[in-house]
Design an enzyme around this catalytic site. Structure first.
Site, mmCIF file in Angstrom:
data_model
loop_
_atom_site.group_PDB
_atom_site.id
_atom_site.type_symbol
_atom_site.label_atom_id
_atom_site.label_comp_id
_atom_site.label_asym_id
_atom_site.label_seq_id
_atom_site.Cartn_x
_atom_site.Cartn_y
_atom_site.Cartn_z
ATOM 1 N N HIS A 65 -7.829 9.350 -1.962
ATOM 2 C CA HIS A 65 -7.223 9.225 -0.631
ATOM 3 C C HIS A 65 -8.130 9.712 0.511
ATOM 4 C CE1 HIS A 65 -2.959 9.010 1.261
ATOM 5 N NE2 HIS A 65 -3.863 8.758 2.176
ATOM 6 N N TYR B 168 2.795 9.811 0.079
ATOM 7 C CA TYR B 168 3.868 9.208 0.893
ATOM 8 C C TYR B 168 5.264 9.499 0.333
ATOM 9 C CZ TYR B 168 -0.029 6.357 2.711
ATOM 10 O OH TYR B 168 -1.215 5.921 3.238
ATOM 11 N N ASP C 170 0.840 -1.198 0.000
ATOM 12 C CA ASP C 170 0.000 0.000 0.000
ATOM 13 C C ASP C 170 0.877 1.252 0.000
ATOM 14 O OD1 ASP C 170 -2.863 1.166 0.643
ATOM 15 O OD2 ASP C 170 -1.451 2.225 1.941
ATOM 16 N N LYS D 117 -2.777 5.892 -4.106
ATOM 17 C CA LYS D 117 -3.913 6.786 -3.827
ATOM 18 C C LYS D 117 -3.609 8.185 -4.336
ATOM 19 C CE LYS D 117 -3.880 4.507 0.677
ATOM 20 N NZ LYS D 117 -2.427 4.487 0.941
HETATM 21 N N1 LIG Z 1 -5.821 5.911 3.642
HETATM 22 C C1 LIG Z 1 -5.336 6.672 4.588
HETATM 23 O O1 LIG Z 1 -5.751 7.830 4.801
HETATM 24 C C2 LIG Z 1 -4.269 6.119 5.483
HETATM 25 C C3 LIG Z 1 -3.953 6.770 6.692
HETATM 26 C C4 LIG Z 1 -2.972 6.211 7.506
HETATM 27 C C5 LIG Z 1 -2.325 5.039 7.119
HETATM 28 N N2 LIG Z 1 -2.624 4.440 5.929
HETATM 29 C C6 LIG Z 1 -1.919 3.202 5.474
HETATM 30 O O2 LIG Z 1 -1.994 2.222 6.490
HETATM 31 C C7 LIG Z 1 -0.683 1.798 6.854
HETATM 32 C C8 LIG Z 1 -0.622 1.366 8.306
HETATM 33 O O3 LIG Z 1 -1.058 2.373 9.179
HETATM 34 P P1 LIG Z 1 -0.055 3.194 10.126
HETATM 35 O O4 LIG Z 1 1.277 3.232 9.488
HETATM 36 O O5 LIG Z 1 -0.745 4.481 10.429
HETATM 37 O O6 LIG Z 1 -0.058 2.407 11.510
HETATM 38 P P2 LIG Z 1 0.116 0.895 12.015
HETATM 39 O O7 LIG Z 1 0.469 -0.025 10.920
HETATM 40 O O8 LIG Z 1 -1.059 0.591 12.866
HETATM 41 O O9 LIG Z 1 1.336 1.046 13.029
HETATM 42 C C9 LIG Z 1 2.639 1.301 12.615
HETATM 43 C C10 LIG Z 1 3.488 1.480 13.876
HETATM 44 O O10 LIG Z 1 3.448 0.287 14.647
HETATM 45 C C11 LIG Z 1 4.755 -0.241 14.835
HETATM 46 N N3 LIG Z 1 4.665 -1.699 14.661
HETATM 47 C C12 LIG Z 1 4.446 -2.367 13.507
HETATM 48 N N4 LIG Z 1 4.380 -3.689 13.725
HETATM 49 C C13 LIG Z 1 4.566 -3.853 15.048
HETATM 50 C C14 LIG Z 1 4.615 -4.987 15.893
HETATM 51 N N5 LIG Z 1 4.454 -6.216 15.393
HETATM 52 N N6 LIG Z 1 4.803 -4.795 17.224
HETATM 53 C C15 LIG Z 1 4.977 -3.566 17.730
HETATM 54 N N7 LIG Z 1 4.947 -2.446 16.987
HETATM 55 C C16 LIG Z 1 4.735 -2.590 15.646
HETATM 56 C C17 LIG Z 1 5.631 0.438 13.813
HETATM 57 O O11 LIG Z 1 6.906 0.707 14.339
HETATM 58 P P3 LIG Z 1 8.234 0.069 13.702
HETATM 59 O O12 LIG Z 1 8.428 0.725 12.378
HETATM 60 O O13 LIG Z 1 9.251 0.455 14.725
HETATM 61 O O14 LIG Z 1 8.017 -1.416 13.609
HETATM 62 C C18 LIG Z 1 4.928 1.763 13.576
HETATM 63 O O15 LIG Z 1 5.357 2.745 14.500
HETATM 64 C C19 LIG Z 1 0.171 3.037 6.522
HETATM 65 O O16 LIG Z 1 1.542 2.754 6.494
HETATM 66 C C20 LIG Z 1 -0.430 3.427 5.205
HETATM 67 O O17 LIG Z 1 0.037 2.571 4.159
HETATM 68 C C21 LIG Z 1 -3.598 4.953 5.122
#
Ligand SMILES: NC(=O)c1ccc[n+]([C@@H]2O[C@H](COP(=O)([O-])OP(=O)(O)OC[C@H]3O[C@@H](n4cnc5c(N)ncnc54)[C@H](OP(=O)(O)O)[C@@H]3O)[C@@H](O)[C@H]2O)c1
Length: 263
Positions: free
Chosen positions: A105, A47, A42, A72
Protein backbone atom coordinates in the site's frame (compact mmCIF):
# COMPACT_ATOMS: atom_id res chain seq x y z
CA UNK A 1 -14.41 -1.23 -21.38
CA UNK A 2 -10.85 -0.58 -22.47
CA UNK A 3 -7.87 -2.37 -20.93
CA UNK A 4 -4.25 -1.53 -20.16
CA UNK A 5 -1.71 -4.29 -20.78
CA UNK A 6 1.18 -4.34 -18.32
CA UNK A 7 3.82 -7.02 -17.85
CA UNK A 8 1.37 -9.86 -18.49
CA UNK A 9 -1.70 -8.30 -16.85
CA UNK A 10 -4.77 -6.98 -18.66
CA UNK A 11 -6.25 -4.36 -16.36
CA UNK A 12 -9.63 -2.65 -16.99
CA UNK A 13 -8.97 1.08 -17.53
CA UNK A 14 -11.67 2.13 -15.08
CA UNK A 15 -12.10 0.64 -11.64
CA UNK A 16 -14.33 1.57 -8.72
CA UNK A 17 -12.42 3.07 -5.79
CA UNK A 18 -13.89 2.03 -2.44
CA UNK A 19 -11.93 3.96 0.20
CA UNK A 20 -14.36 5.24 2.84
CA UNK A 21 -17.30 3.22 1.52
CA UNK A 22 -18.63 1.20 4.43
CA UNK A 23 -21.37 -1.23 5.30
CA UNK A 24 -24.49 -1.42 3.15
CA UNK A 25 -23.46 1.61 1.08
CA UNK A 26 -20.32 -0.23 0.01
CA UNK A 27 -22.13 -3.49 -0.81
CA UNK A 28 -24.81 -1.66 -2.78
CA UNK A 29 -22.38 0.53 -4.75
CA UNK A 30 -20.18 -2.45 -5.66
CA UNK A 31 -23.24 -4.48 -6.70
CA UNK A 32 -24.67 -1.66 -8.85
CA UNK A 33 -21.29 -0.77 -10.35
CA UNK A 34 -20.76 -4.33 -11.55
CA UNK A 35 -24.28 -4.49 -12.96
CA UNK A 36 -23.62 -1.22 -14.84
CA UNK A 37 -20.48 -2.52 -16.52
CA UNK A 38 -17.61 -1.85 -14.09
CA UNK A 39 -15.33 -4.89 -13.99
CA UNK A 40 -12.56 -3.66 -11.69
CA UNK A 41 -12.83 -2.95 -7.95
CA UNK A 42 -10.11 -1.41 -5.78
CA UNK A 43 -10.06 -2.17 -2.05
CA UNK A 44 -7.45 -2.56 0.71
CA UNK A 45 -7.20 -4.15 4.13
CA UNK A 46 -6.97 -0.62 5.55
CA UNK A 47 -10.42 0.33 4.09
CA UNK A 48 -12.12 -2.22 6.36
CA UNK A 49 -14.66 -3.01 3.65
CA UNK A 50 -13.35 -6.17 1.98
CA UNK A 51 -16.25 -8.18 3.41
CA UNK A 52 -18.74 -5.75 1.84
CA UNK A 53 -16.83 -5.70 -1.46
CA UNK A 54 -17.11 -9.51 -1.59
CA UNK A 55 -20.82 -9.35 -0.75
CA UNK A 56 -21.39 -6.76 -3.49
CA UNK A 57 -19.59 -8.98 -5.97
CA UNK A 58 -21.77 -11.98 -5.14
CA UNK A 59 -24.99 -9.90 -5.05
CA UNK A 60 -24.26 -8.47 -8.52
CA UNK A 61 -24.64 -11.82 -10.26
CA UNK A 62 -21.52 -11.03 -12.31
CA UNK A 63 -19.12 -13.95 -12.64
CA UNK A 64 -15.98 -13.78 -10.50
CA UNK A 65 -13.85 -14.44 -13.58
CA UNK A 66 -15.17 -11.24 -15.19
CA UNK A 67 -14.08 -8.93 -12.37
CA UNK A 68 -10.58 -7.65 -11.64
CA UNK A 69 -10.13 -7.25 -7.87
CA UNK A 70 -7.25 -5.41 -6.26
CA UNK A 71 -6.42 -5.32 -2.57
CA UNK A 72 -3.46 -3.83 -0.70
CA UNK A 73 -1.43 -4.77 2.35
CA UNK A 74 -0.83 -2.05 4.94
CA UNK A 75 2.85 -1.21 5.72
CA UNK A 76 2.73 -2.32 9.36
CA UNK A 77 2.18 -5.86 8.01
CA UNK A 78 5.25 -5.90 5.76
CA UNK A 79 7.38 -8.38 7.72
CA UNK A 80 7.11 -11.59 5.64
CA UNK A 81 5.04 -13.64 8.12
CA UNK A 82 2.64 -10.74 8.74
CA UNK A 83 2.40 -10.14 5.02
CA UNK A 84 1.32 -13.70 4.35
CA UNK A 85 -1.13 -13.70 7.26
CA UNK A 86 -2.62 -10.38 6.11
CA UNK A 87 -3.03 -11.61 2.54
CA UNK A 88 -4.86 -14.72 3.72
CA UNK A 89 -7.10 -12.59 5.95
CA UNK A 90 -7.94 -10.32 3.01
CA UNK A 91 -8.99 -13.35 0.97
CA UNK A 92 -11.06 -14.69 3.85
CA UNK A 93 -12.92 -11.38 4.20
CA UNK A 94 -13.47 -11.15 0.45
CA UNK A 95 -14.42 -14.86 0.41
CA UNK A 96 -12.18 -15.40 -2.60
CA UNK A 97 -9.45 -17.92 -3.28
CA UNK A 98 -7.28 -15.31 -5.00
CA UNK A 99 -7.28 -11.64 -5.98
CA UNK A 100 -6.24 -10.34 -9.38
CA UNK A 101 -3.79 -7.83 -8.00
CA UNK A 102 -2.04 -7.51 -4.64
CA UNK A 103 -0.20 -4.28 -3.79
CA UNK A 104 2.12 -2.98 -1.12
CA UNK A 105 0.00 0.00 0.00
CA UNK A 106 2.82 2.45 0.90
CA UNK A 107 6.58 2.05 1.19
CA UNK A 108 7.78 1.23 4.71
CA UNK A 109 11.37 2.35 5.36
CA UNK A 110 11.42 0.42 8.67
CA UNK A 111 11.27 -3.00 7.00
CA UNK A 112 13.82 -3.94 4.32
CA UNK A 113 12.16 -3.81 0.92
CA UNK A 114 13.95 -7.04 -0.05
CA UNK A 115 12.01 -8.91 2.64
CA UNK A 116 8.62 -7.51 1.72
CA UNK A 117 9.23 -7.91 -2.00
CA UNK A 118 10.14 -11.56 -1.36
CA UNK A 119 6.87 -12.01 0.55
CA UNK A 120 4.86 -10.27 -2.19
CA UNK A 121 6.39 -12.49 -4.89
CA UNK A 122 5.68 -15.55 -2.74
CA UNK A 123 1.99 -14.62 -2.64
CA UNK A 124 1.90 -14.79 -6.43
CA UNK A 125 3.82 -18.06 -6.52
CA UNK A 126 1.43 -19.53 -3.94
CA UNK A 127 -1.54 -18.63 -6.17
CA UNK A 128 -3.08 -16.12 -3.75
CA UNK A 129 -2.90 -13.39 -6.39
CA UNK A 130 -2.67 -13.33 -10.19
CA UNK A 131 -0.48 -10.23 -10.27
CA UNK A 132 1.52 -8.04 -7.91
CA UNK A 133 2.41 -4.37 -7.72
CA UNK A 134 3.27 -1.36 -5.60
CA UNK A 135 1.57 1.84 -4.50
CA UNK A 136 2.94 5.28 -3.61
CA UNK A 137 6.43 4.34 -4.80
CA UNK A 138 8.70 7.14 -6.05
CA UNK A 139 11.01 6.82 -9.08
CA UNK A 140 14.05 5.64 -7.03
CA UNK A 141 11.87 3.19 -5.08
CA UNK A 142 10.41 1.79 -8.31
CA UNK A 143 13.96 0.97 -9.48
CA UNK A 144 14.74 -0.63 -6.13
CA UNK A 145 11.55 -2.69 -6.22
CA UNK A 146 12.22 -3.86 -9.77
CA UNK A 147 15.75 -4.94 -8.88
CA UNK A 148 14.42 -7.07 -6.01
CA UNK A 149 11.30 -8.58 -7.60
CA UNK A 150 11.47 -12.11 -8.96
CA UNK A 151 7.98 -11.79 -10.44
CA UNK A 152 6.79 -9.02 -12.78
CA UNK A 153 5.35 -5.89 -11.17
CA UNK A 154 2.34 -4.68 -13.12
CA UNK A 155 1.46 -1.29 -11.63
CA UNK A 156 2.37 1.57 -9.34
CA UNK A 157 -0.84 3.02 -7.88
CA UNK A 158 -0.28 6.73 -7.21
CA UNK A 159 -2.19 9.94 -6.62
CA UNK A 160 -2.75 11.50 -10.03
CA UNK A 161 -5.21 14.14 -11.24
CA UNK A 162 -5.02 17.44 -13.13
CA UNK A 163 -3.54 19.30 -10.13
CA UNK A 164 -0.56 16.98 -9.75
CA UNK A 165 2.11 16.47 -12.39
CA UNK A 166 3.14 12.81 -12.24
CA UNK A 167 4.95 12.70 -15.58
CA UNK A 168 8.24 11.51 -14.03
CA UNK A 169 6.70 8.48 -12.33
CA UNK A 170 4.60 7.78 -15.44
CA UNK A 171 7.75 7.79 -17.60
CA UNK A 172 9.60 5.47 -15.20
CA UNK A 173 6.65 3.05 -15.18
CA UNK A 174 6.33 3.14 -18.97
CA UNK A 175 10.03 2.36 -19.36
CA UNK A 176 9.64 -0.81 -17.29
CA UNK A 177 6.25 -1.91 -18.64
CA UNK A 178 4.27 -1.06 -15.49
CA UNK A 179 0.87 0.56 -15.74
CA UNK A 180 0.11 3.62 -13.64
CA UNK A 181 -3.10 3.40 -11.65
CA UNK A 182 -4.33 6.90 -10.81
CA UNK A 183 -5.99 7.25 -7.42
CA UNK A 184 -7.98 10.31 -6.38
CA UNK A 185 -8.49 10.84 -10.14
CA UNK A 186 -11.07 13.58 -9.63
CA UNK A 187 -8.97 15.11 -6.86
CA UNK A 188 -11.44 13.99 -4.18
CA UNK A 189 -14.22 15.90 -5.96
CA UNK A 190 -12.27 19.16 -6.51
CA UNK A 191 -11.87 18.54 -10.25
CA UNK A 192 -15.64 18.29 -10.68
CA UNK A 193 -15.91 21.97 -9.73
CA UNK A 194 -13.01 23.23 -11.86
CA UNK A 195 -13.73 26.05 -14.33
CA UNK A 196 -11.12 25.04 -16.93
CA UNK A 197 -12.30 21.43 -16.91
CA UNK A 198 -15.97 22.53 -17.06
CA UNK A 199 -15.31 24.73 -20.08
CA UNK A 200 -13.49 21.92 -21.88
CA UNK A 201 -16.26 19.51 -20.90
CA UNK A 202 -18.94 21.79 -22.36
CA UNK A 203 -17.27 21.43 -25.77
CA UNK A 204 -17.81 17.67 -25.60
CA UNK A 205 -21.11 17.54 -23.69
CA UNK A 206 -19.27 16.12 -20.67
CA UNK A 207 -18.85 17.10 -17.01
CA UNK A 208 -15.62 18.44 -15.48
CA UNK A 209 -15.24 15.16 -13.57
CA UNK A 210 -15.43 13.19 -16.82
CA UNK A 211 -12.78 15.46 -18.37
CA UNK A 212 -10.48 14.81 -15.42
CA UNK A 213 -10.87 11.04 -15.86
CA UNK A 214 -10.53 11.22 -19.66
CA UNK A 215 -7.34 13.29 -19.31
CA UNK A 216 -5.75 10.52 -17.24
CA UNK A 217 -6.94 7.80 -19.63
CA UNK A 218 -5.31 9.68 -22.53
CA UNK A 219 -2.13 9.96 -20.44
CA UNK A 220 -2.18 6.14 -20.42
CA UNK A 221 -3.38 5.65 -16.84
CA UNK A 222 -5.97 3.37 -15.26
CA UNK A 223 -8.43 5.41 -13.15
CA UNK A 224 -10.23 4.29 -9.99
CA UNK A 225 -12.78 7.01 -9.11
CA UNK A 226 -14.89 6.51 -6.00
CA UNK A 227 -18.47 7.55 -5.51
CA UNK A 228 -21.07 6.74 -2.91
CA UNK A 229 -23.86 7.76 -5.31
CA UNK A 230 -25.37 5.28 -7.73
CA UNK A 231 -26.23 8.03 -10.23
CA UNK A 232 -22.56 9.02 -10.52
CA UNK A 233 -21.39 5.49 -11.30
CA UNK A 234 -22.66 5.78 -14.86
CA UNK A 235 -21.12 9.25 -15.30
CA UNK A 236 -17.67 8.09 -14.23
CA UNK A 237 -17.80 5.19 -16.68
CA UNK A 238 -18.95 7.26 -19.69
CA UNK A 239 -15.50 8.47 -20.67
CA UNK A 240 -14.77 6.43 -23.79
CA UNK A 241 -17.01 8.25 -26.28
CA UNK A 242 -15.02 11.48 -26.60
CA UNK A 243 -11.41 12.49 -27.17
CA UNK A 244 -9.61 15.53 -25.75
CA UNK A 245 -7.62 17.47 -28.33
CA UNK A 246 -3.87 18.09 -28.10
CA UNK A 247 -4.54 21.67 -27.00
CA UNK A 248 -7.03 20.60 -24.35
CA UNK A 249 -4.55 18.05 -22.98
CA UNK A 250 -1.87 20.77 -22.83
CA UNK A 251 -4.25 23.17 -21.06
CA UNK A 252 -5.08 20.54 -18.43
CA UNK A 253 -1.38 19.67 -17.97
CA UNK A 254 -0.76 23.33 -17.12
CA UNK A 255 -3.10 22.94 -14.09
CA UNK A 256 -0.64 20.39 -12.74
CA UNK A 257 2.32 22.74 -12.87
CA UNK A 258 1.68 23.72 -9.22
CA UNK A 259 2.15 20.05 -8.06
CA UNK A 260 -0.68 20.08 -5.54
CA UNK A 261 -1.52 16.93 -3.71
CA UNK A 262 -5.08 16.66 -2.35
CA UNK A 263 -4.20 14.09 0.31
N1 LIG B 1 -3.14 3.60 -2.89
C1 LIG B 1 -3.45 4.59 -2.09
O1 LIG B 1 -2.68 5.00 -1.20
C2 LIG B 1 -4.77 5.28 -2.27
C3 LIG B 1 -5.00 6.53 -1.65
C4 LIG B 1 -6.23 7.15 -1.86
C5 LIG B 1 -7.19 6.54 -2.66
N2 LIG B 1 -6.96 5.31 -3.22
C6 LIG B 1 -8.00 4.62 -4.05
O2 LIG B 1 -8.44 5.49 -5.07
C7 LIG B 1 -9.85 5.66 -4.99
C8 LIG B 1 -10.28 7.02 -5.49
O3 LIG B 1 -9.65 8.06 -4.81
P1 LIG B 1 -10.41 9.00 -3.75
O4 LIG B 1 -11.52 8.24 -3.15
O5 LIG B 1 -9.35 9.55 -2.86
O6 LIG B 1 -10.90 10.26 -4.60
P2 LIG B 1 -11.69 10.53 -5.97
O7 LIG B 1 -12.19 9.29 -6.58
O8 LIG B 1 -10.85 11.45 -6.77
O9 LIG B 1 -12.91 11.42 -5.45
C9 LIG B 1 -13.95 10.91 -4.68
C10 LIG B 1 -14.85 12.09 -4.31
O10 LIG B 1 -15.37 12.69 -5.49
C11 LIG B 1 -16.79 12.66 -5.49
N3 LIG B 1 -17.22 12.30 -6.85
C12 LIG B 1 -17.09 11.09 -7.45
N4 LIG B 1 -17.55 11.13 -8.71
C13 LIG B 1 -17.97 12.39 -8.90
C14 LIG B 1 -18.56 13.06 -10.00
N5 LIG B 1 -18.79 12.42 -11.15
N6 LIG B 1 -18.86 14.38 -9.87
C15 LIG B 1 -18.65 15.03 -8.72
N7 LIG B 1 -18.10 14.45 -7.63
C16 LIG B 1 -17.76 13.14 -7.73
C17 LIG B 1 -17.19 11.65 -4.44
O11 LIG B 1 -18.34 12.08 -3.75
P3 LIG B 1 -19.70 11.22 -3.77
O12 LIG B 1 -19.44 9.99 -2.98
O13 LIG B 1 -20.64 12.17 -3.12
O14 LIG B 1 -20.03 10.95 -5.21
C18 LIG B 1 -16.02 11.68 -3.47
O15 LIG B 1 -16.19 12.68 -2.48
C19 LIG B 1 -10.13 5.41 -3.49
O16 LIG B 1 -11.49 5.20 -3.23
C20 LIG B 1 -9.24 4.23 -3.25
O17 LIG B 1 -9.83 3.03 -3.77
C21 LIG B 1 -5.76 4.69 -3.05
Amino acid sequence: MEFVEANGARIPSVGLGTWDLRGRTCTRIVERALQLGYCHIDTAEMYENEREVGEGLRASGVKRSEVFITTKIWPTHFAPRDFERSTKECLKRLRLSEVDLLLMHWPNPRIPLAETMGALCNMKQAGLTQHIGISNFTVPLISEALALATEPLVTDQIEWHPYLDQSEIAAACRKHGLAVTAYSPIARGKASRDKVLSTIGAEHGKSAGQVSLRFLIQEGAIVIPRTSKVERLRENLAIFDFVLTKNEMAEIRRLGAAHQSVL
